[in-house]
Design an enzyme around this catalytic site. Structure first.
Site, PDB file in Angstrom:
ATOM      1  N   ALA A 138     -19.995   2.779   4.430  1.00 14.81           N
ATOM      2  CA  ALA A 138     -19.350   2.328   3.191  1.00 14.81           C
ATOM      3  C   ALA A 138     -20.310   1.552   2.292  1.00 14.81           C
ATOM      4  O   ALA A 138     -20.180   1.574   1.070  1.00 14.81           O
ATOM      5  CB  ALA A 138     -18.140   1.472   3.537  1.00 14.81           C
ATOM      6  N   HIS A 176     -14.416  -2.850  14.662  1.00 15.27           N
ATOM      7  CA  HIS A 176     -14.257  -1.425  14.373  1.00 15.27           C
ATOM      8  C   HIS A 176     -14.468  -0.635  15.671  1.00 15.27           C
ATOM      9  O   HIS A 176     -15.397  -0.927  16.433  1.00 15.27           O
ATOM     10  CB  HIS A 176     -15.271  -0.991  13.301  1.00 15.27           C
ATOM     11  CG  HIS A 176     -15.073   0.421  12.861  1.00 15.27           C
ATOM     12  ND1 HIS A 176     -15.745   1.486  13.426  1.00 15.27           N
ATOM     13  CD2 HIS A 176     -14.252   0.953  11.925  1.00 15.27           C
ATOM     14  CE1 HIS A 176     -15.354   2.611  12.842  1.00 15.27           C
ATOM     15  NE2 HIS A 176     -14.451   2.312  11.916  1.00 15.27           N
ATOM     16  N   GLY A 235     -14.409   6.123   5.334  1.00 22.17           N
ATOM     17  CA  GLY A 235     -13.510   7.216   5.718  1.00 22.17           C
ATOM     18  C   GLY A 235     -13.688   7.504   7.190  1.00 22.17           C
ATOM     19  O   GLY A 235     -14.720   7.172   7.786  1.00 22.17           O
ATOM     20  N   GLU A 269       0.846  -1.200   0.000  1.00 18.86           N
ATOM     21  CA  GLU A 269       0.000   0.000   0.000  1.00 18.86           C
ATOM     22  C   GLU A 269       0.877   1.244   0.000  1.00 18.86           C
ATOM     23  O   GLU A 269       1.875   1.304   0.713  1.00 18.86           O
ATOM     24  CB  GLU A 269      -0.896   0.005   1.253  1.00 18.86           C
ATOM     25  CG  GLU A 269      -1.793   1.222   1.316  1.00 18.86           C
ATOM     26  CD  GLU A 269      -2.809   1.115   2.432  1.00 18.86           C
ATOM     27  OE1 GLU A 269      -3.678   0.236   2.364  1.00 18.86           O
ATOM     28  OE2 GLU A 269      -2.715   1.908   3.384  1.00 18.86           O
ATOM     29  N   GLN A 300       5.711   5.934  14.726  1.00 24.21           N
ATOM     30  CA  GLN A 300       4.760   5.191  13.893  1.00 24.21           C
ATOM     31  C   GLN A 300       3.905   4.273  14.765  1.00 24.21           C
ATOM     32  O   GLN A 300       2.716   4.098  14.524  1.00 24.21           O
ATOM     33  CB  GLN A 300       5.552   4.384  12.857  1.00 24.21           C
ATOM     34  CG  GLN A 300       4.695   3.812  11.761  1.00 24.21           C
ATOM     35  CD  GLN A 300       5.461   2.776  10.948  1.00 24.21           C
ATOM     36  OE1 GLN A 300       6.681   2.664  11.064  1.00 24.21           O
ATOM     37  NE2 GLN A 300       4.758   2.025  10.146  1.00 24.21           N
ATOM     38  N   ALA A 349      -7.219  11.013   4.338  1.00 29.66           N
ATOM     39  CA  ALA A 349      -7.221  10.406   5.681  1.00 29.66           C
ATOM     40  C   ALA A 349      -7.944  11.376   6.593  1.00 29.66           C
ATOM     41  O   ALA A 349      -8.052  12.555   6.289  1.00 29.66           O
ATOM     42  CB  ALA A 349      -5.810  10.168   6.182  1.00 29.66           C
ATOM     43  N   GLN A 384      -7.866  -4.386   8.719  1.00 23.39           N
ATOM     44  CA  GLN A 384      -7.091  -3.409   9.489  1.00 23.39           C
ATOM     45  C   GLN A 384      -5.822  -4.111   9.977  1.00 23.39           C
ATOM     46  O   GLN A 384      -5.808  -5.347  10.090  1.00 23.39           O
ATOM     47  CB  GLN A 384      -7.948  -2.942  10.683  1.00 23.39           C
ATOM     48  CG  GLN A 384      -7.309  -1.948  11.616  1.00 23.39           C
ATOM     49  CD  GLN A 384      -6.949  -0.650  10.923  1.00 23.39           C
ATOM     50  OE1 GLN A 384      -5.966  -0.615  10.190  1.00 23.39           O
ATOM     51  NE2 GLN A 384      -7.726   0.393  11.159  1.00 23.39           N
ATOM     52  N   LYS A 403     -22.500  -5.425   3.930  1.00 24.41           N
ATOM     53  CA  LYS A 403     -21.623  -4.704   2.989  1.00 24.41           C
ATOM     54  C   LYS A 403     -21.131  -5.655   1.889  1.00 24.41           C
ATOM     55  O   LYS A 403     -21.120  -5.304   0.722  1.00 24.41           O
ATOM     56  CB  LYS A 403     -20.450  -4.093   3.776  1.00 24.41           C
ATOM     57  CG  LYS A 403     -19.499  -3.263   2.946  1.00 24.41           C
ATOM     58  CD  LYS A 403     -18.618  -2.345   3.796  1.00 24.41           C
ATOM     59  CE  LYS A 403     -17.521  -3.059   4.538  1.00 24.41           C
ATOM     60  NZ  LYS A 403     -16.626  -2.130   5.255  1.00 24.41           N
TER      61      LYS A 403
HETATM   62  P1  FAD Z   1     -18.123   1.050   7.427  1.00 22.09           P
HETATM   63  O1  FAD Z   1     -18.120  -0.252   6.734  1.00 22.09           O
HETATM   64  O2  FAD Z   1     -19.191   2.032   7.081  1.00 22.09           O
HETATM   65  O3  FAD Z   1     -18.124   0.769   9.007  1.00 22.09           O
HETATM   66  C1  FAD Z   1     -17.923   1.843   9.924  1.00 22.09           C
HETATM   67  C2  FAD Z   1     -18.689   1.577  11.215  1.00 22.09           C
HETATM   68  O4  FAD Z   1     -20.093   1.645  10.976  1.00 22.09           O
HETATM   69  C3  FAD Z   1     -18.449   0.192  11.830  1.00 22.09           C
HETATM   70  O5  FAD Z   1     -18.479   0.326  13.228  1.00 22.09           O
HETATM   71  C4  FAD Z   1     -19.637  -0.640  11.350  1.00 22.09           C
HETATM   72  O6  FAD Z   1     -19.950  -1.688  12.255  1.00 22.09           O
HETATM   73  C5  FAD Z   1     -20.737   0.411  11.329  1.00 22.09           C
HETATM   74  N1  FAD Z   1     -21.735   0.192  10.296  1.00 22.09           N
HETATM   75  C6  FAD Z   1     -21.538  -0.237   9.029  1.00 22.09           C
HETATM   76  N2  FAD Z   1     -22.692  -0.266   8.354  1.00 22.09           N
HETATM   77  C7  FAD Z   1     -23.653   0.172   9.202  1.00 22.09           C
HETATM   78  C8  FAD Z   1     -25.062   0.385   9.093  1.00 22.09           C
HETATM   79  N3  FAD Z   1     -25.713   0.115   7.957  1.00 22.09           N
HETATM   80  N4  FAD Z   1     -25.726   0.868  10.191  1.00 22.09           N
HETATM   81  C9  FAD Z   1     -25.084   1.136  11.350  1.00 22.09           C
HETATM   82  N5  FAD Z   1     -23.752   0.938  11.517  1.00 22.09           N
HETATM   83  C10 FAD Z   1     -23.040   0.472  10.452  1.00 22.09           C
HETATM   84  N6  FAD Z   1      -9.438   5.844   5.483  1.00 22.09           N
HETATM   85  C11 FAD Z   1      -9.209   6.861   4.604  1.00 22.09           C
HETATM   86  O7  FAD Z   1      -9.578   8.010   4.879  1.00 22.09           O
HETATM   87  N7  FAD Z   1      -8.561   6.624   3.415  1.00 22.09           N
HETATM   88  C12 FAD Z   1      -8.134   5.388   3.044  1.00 22.09           C
HETATM   89  O8  FAD Z   1      -7.560   5.208   1.977  1.00 22.09           O
HETATM   90  C13 FAD Z   1      -8.361   4.295   3.951  1.00 22.09           C
HETATM   91  N8  FAD Z   1      -7.976   3.042   3.651  1.00 22.09           N
HETATM   92  C14 FAD Z   1      -8.253   1.997   4.506  1.00 22.09           C
HETATM   93  C15 FAD Z   1      -7.886   0.686   4.145  1.00 22.09           C
HETATM   94  C16 FAD Z   1      -8.161  -0.372   5.009  1.00 22.09           C
HETATM   95  C17 FAD Z   1      -7.771  -1.762   4.601  1.00 22.09           C
HETATM   96  C18 FAD Z   1      -8.801  -0.140   6.257  1.00 22.09           C
HETATM   97  C19 FAD Z   1      -9.062  -1.268   7.197  1.00 22.09           C
HETATM   98  C20 FAD Z   1      -9.156   1.150   6.622  1.00 22.09           C
HETATM   99  C21 FAD Z   1      -8.898   2.235   5.748  1.00 22.09           C
HETATM  100  N9  FAD Z   1      -9.283   3.533   6.057  1.00 22.09           N
HETATM  101  C22 FAD Z   1      -9.030   4.581   5.180  1.00 22.09           C
HETATM  102  C23 FAD Z   1      -9.917   3.836   7.348  1.00 22.09           C
HETATM  103  C24 FAD Z   1     -11.465   3.733   7.277  1.00 22.09           C
HETATM  104  O9  FAD Z   1     -11.979   4.757   6.477  1.00 22.09           O
HETATM  105  C25 FAD Z   1     -11.969   3.846   8.721  1.00 22.09           C
HETATM  106  O10 FAD Z   1     -11.593   2.723   9.467  1.00 22.09           O
HETATM  107  C26 FAD Z   1     -13.449   4.153   8.902  1.00 22.09           C
HETATM  108  O11 FAD Z   1     -13.628   4.513  10.279  1.00 22.09           O
HETATM  109  C27 FAD Z   1     -14.402   3.004   8.597  1.00 22.09           C
HETATM  110  O12 FAD Z   1     -14.452   2.730   7.266  1.00 22.09           O
HETATM  111  P2  FAD Z   1     -15.286   1.448   6.719  1.00 22.09           P
HETATM  112  O13 FAD Z   1     -15.241   1.536   5.246  1.00 22.09           O
HETATM  113  O14 FAD Z   1     -14.821   0.222   7.387  1.00 22.09           O
HETATM  114  O15 FAD Z   1     -16.751   1.845   7.238  1.00 22.09           O
END
Ligand code: FAD
Length: 300
Positions: free
Chosen positions: A127, A152, A108, A17, A215, A51, A179, A168
């Site tokens: 997401a 999470h 995000g 990455e 880090q 980020a 993560q 999802k």
């Molecule tokens: P989601 O899948 O939306 O989940 C977030 C939270 O909401 C979780 O607690 C989940 O249980 C809950 N949830 C999900 N769906 C629902 C629903 N329908 N109703 C109620 N609750 C729900 N961040 C950046 O800004 N840029 C990046 O490039 C980036 N890359 C990443 C790459 C990886 C591999 C990982 C693991 C994380 C990355 N992140 C990045 C961080 C990420 O954006 C954060 O961890 C963010 O807080 C959650 O993103 P998610 O897509 O997992 O969210």
């Protein structure tokens, strides 16, 4: 190449990455580092998107350049929570026009003072909404999602987190990337629980080589990962010696990766943080395991 096809291969593989520059002045140095990482020929490279709720205008261009110049498939990250529907539409068109086939669909991170349920006029809250939109825009996109072996941080409990993860995936994820984690047993137990819950897409473990004490602090803040005593001892002993800490951190990550491969995982993703020397040492130490020729010295 679609990541979903790459993940069907029986052979062991590794991906890296990189993150885009934060401003115009950093473009050249970041691109140079990313190109050196691409020259190591990983199975694919993923490029992050902003980020902390931010965005990045460089992500897509960087993903396209690495793919075009090095023939390495790329995954463009895309976050939605701080975007409008118009911005996401523009990004999807841009991704298509640049020939990028793989997207990691993310919510995000929320701005520090917000929660996802705040009654703001946000276009997106989770997401899953982005996954649906990507799928609708281009059904053949290969879509990845994020998942959390240690749950999470905002989730009420791991059961809810896995339930939302399943929704999802059903909305259109072809694969999941985890993560970072520092204790492989957490990953194995997570895999067991999500398979029990009926999530069957490939899960790519994400490994972060910790190469300095700062880090480490940032990684804990970001991921809230559990740090095993074995790892903390290593930081205590070598944290104040830059080179020693770097070596120890890389070896710890390699040890985790070897254990993952030995346990039947075929693909591992490494958060290389734009450090070609770290990527080189990892791939060099795994050359026989990955069945590849050791990378050239010049790629360091
Ligand atoms: P989601 O899948 O939306 O989940 C977030 C939270 O909401 C979780 O607690 C989940 O249980 C809950 N949830 C999900 N769906 C629902 C629903 N329908 N109703 C109620 N609750 C729900 N961040 C950046 O800004 N840029 C990046 O490039 C980036 N890359 C990443 C790459 C990886 C591999 C990982 C693991 C994380 C990355 N992140 C990045 C961080 C990420 O954006 C954060 O961890 C963010 O807080 C959650 O993103 P998610 O897509 O997992 O969210």
């Amino acid at each position: 190449m679609y990541i979903r096809d790459l993940l069907k291969k029986e052979s062991l593989s590794i991906s890296f990455e990189v993150f885009p520059p934060k401003n115009d002045t950093a473009v050249e140095s970041v691109m140079q580092a990313a190109c050196r990482i691409a020259a190591l020929r990983p199975a694919y490279i993923s490029v992050t998107y902003g980020a902390g709720g931010g965005q990045s205008k460089y992500t897509m261009a960087m993903a396209q350049r690495l793919q075009k110049e090095y023939g390495v498939p790329t995954v463009a990250h895309l976050t939605c929570v701080s975007s409008t529907r118009e911005t996401i539409r523009t990004r999807m068109e841009e991704i298509t026009a640049l020939g990028i086939e793989n997207v990691l669909a993310l919510r995000g991170d929320l701005p520090a003072d917000q929660t996802a349920s705040d009654p703001l006029s946000w276009s997106y809250h989770h997401a899953i909404e982005l996954v649906r939109e990507l799928k609708q825009f281009r059904p053949d996109f290969c879509i990845g999602g994020a998942c959390y072996p240690e749950t999470h941080p905002e989730a009420a409990n791991s059961r809810d987190d896995i339930r939302y993860l399943k929704e999802k995936v059903e909305a259109g994820c072809d694969f999941l990337t985890t993560q970072m984690f520092f204790d492989n047993s957490l990953l194995y137990s997570f895999l067991y629980r999500i398979r029990e819950a009926g999530i069957s897409v490939p899960v790519i473990p994400g490994i972060m080589p910790i190469t300095n004490a700062n880090q480490l602090k940032r990684a804990i803040e970001l991921s809230r990962s559990f740090m095993p005593v074995r790892f903390l001892r290593l930081v205590d002993r070598f944290g104040s010696d830059e080179e020693a800490m770097k070596q120890a951190g890389i070896i710890y990550a390699i040890d985790q990766i070897i254990d993952l491969y030995a346990s039947g995982i075929r693909h591992v993703h490494v958060y290389t943080m734009n450090k070609p020397d770290v990527a080189f040492k990892i791939i060099d130490n795994l050359s026989a395991i990955l069945g590849s020729v050791s990378p050239a010295e010049g790629s360091r």
